[in-house]
Design a protein around this motif. Structure first.
Motif, short mmCIF file in Angstrom:
data_model
loop_
_atom_site.label_atom_id
_atom_site.label_comp_id
_atom_site.label_asym_id
_atom_site.label_seq_id
_atom_site.Cartn_x
_atom_site.Cartn_y
_atom_site.Cartn_z
N VAL A 28 0.85 -1.23 -0.05
CA VAL A 28 -0.12 0.23 0.02
C VAL A 28 0.94 1.10 0.26
N PHE A 29 1.88 1.37 0.79
CA PHE A 29 2.75 2.27 0.98
C PHE A 29 3.41 2.62 -0.47
N LEU A 30 4.11 1.71 -1.10
CA LEU A 30 4.73 1.91 -2.40
C LEU A 30 3.64 2.17 -3.45
N GLY A 31 2.44 1.75 -3.21
CA GLY A 31 1.47 2.14 -4.33
C GLY A 31 1.34 3.69 -4.45
N SER A 32 1.13 4.22 -2.90
CA SER A 32 0.77 5.47 -2.75
C SER A 32 1.96 6.52 -3.06
N VAL A 33 3.39 5.93 -2.73
CA VAL A 33 4.51 6.85 -2.80
C VAL A 33 4.77 7.07 -4.47
N THR A 34 4.73 5.85 -4.85
CA THR A 34 5.28 5.70 -6.50
C THR A 34 4.06 5.94 -7.44
N GLU A 37 0.06 9.75 -9.13
CA GLU A 37 -0.73 11.06 -8.33
C GLU A 37 0.40 11.45 -7.31
N SER A 38 1.40 10.94 -6.97
CA SER A 38 2.44 11.40 -6.08
C SER A 38 2.82 12.46 -6.34
N GLN A 39 3.07 13.43 -5.45
CA GLN A 39 3.76 14.75 -5.55
C GLN A 39 5.31 14.64 -5.03
N LEU A 40 5.76 13.60 -4.64
CA LEU A 40 6.93 13.60 -3.99
C LEU A 40 8.19 13.73 -5.37
N PRO A 41 9.14 14.24 -4.86
CA PRO A 41 10.33 14.49 -6.08
C PRO A 41 10.58 12.87 -6.66
#
Length: 90
Positions: A28-34, A37-41
């Motif tokens: 779940v964490f990897l799906g949301s981070v990668t 829609e992720s706005q992380l660099p």
């Protein structure tokens, strides 16, 4: 995982369930981070993805050859990620 590691002789039977839960959490964490829609660099997303791959490989290693000591690295990674997420909320 902490409880399993700390009381290996009595809690070892919970190892599979603990590892499965951790794997689901990381999925779940990897799906949301990668996800797109992720706005992380991009570099941060890639680093987290690489860390996730390590976690998955370490999980398979532990399943193949169970050992309380091998859980330490997964426990430490989870704690560091959680601490970083909590710090980011401040």
């Amino acid at each position: 995982m902490q409880r399993v590691r700390d009381d290996w002789e009595n809690e070892r039977h919970e190892l599979t369930a603990a590892l499965m839960f951790n794997r689901k959490l990381w999925t779940v964490f990897l799906g949301s981070v990668t996800g797109e829609e992720s706005q992380l660099p991009k570099a941060l997303r890639e680093n987290i993805a690489n860390l996730g791959l390590f976690v998955m490989k370490q999980t398979m290693t532990i399943q193949a050859e169970p050992s309380a000591n091998k859980l330490t690295v997964l426990i430490n990674i989870n704690r560091e990620i959680a601490a970083g997420l909590r710090a980011g909320q401040s």
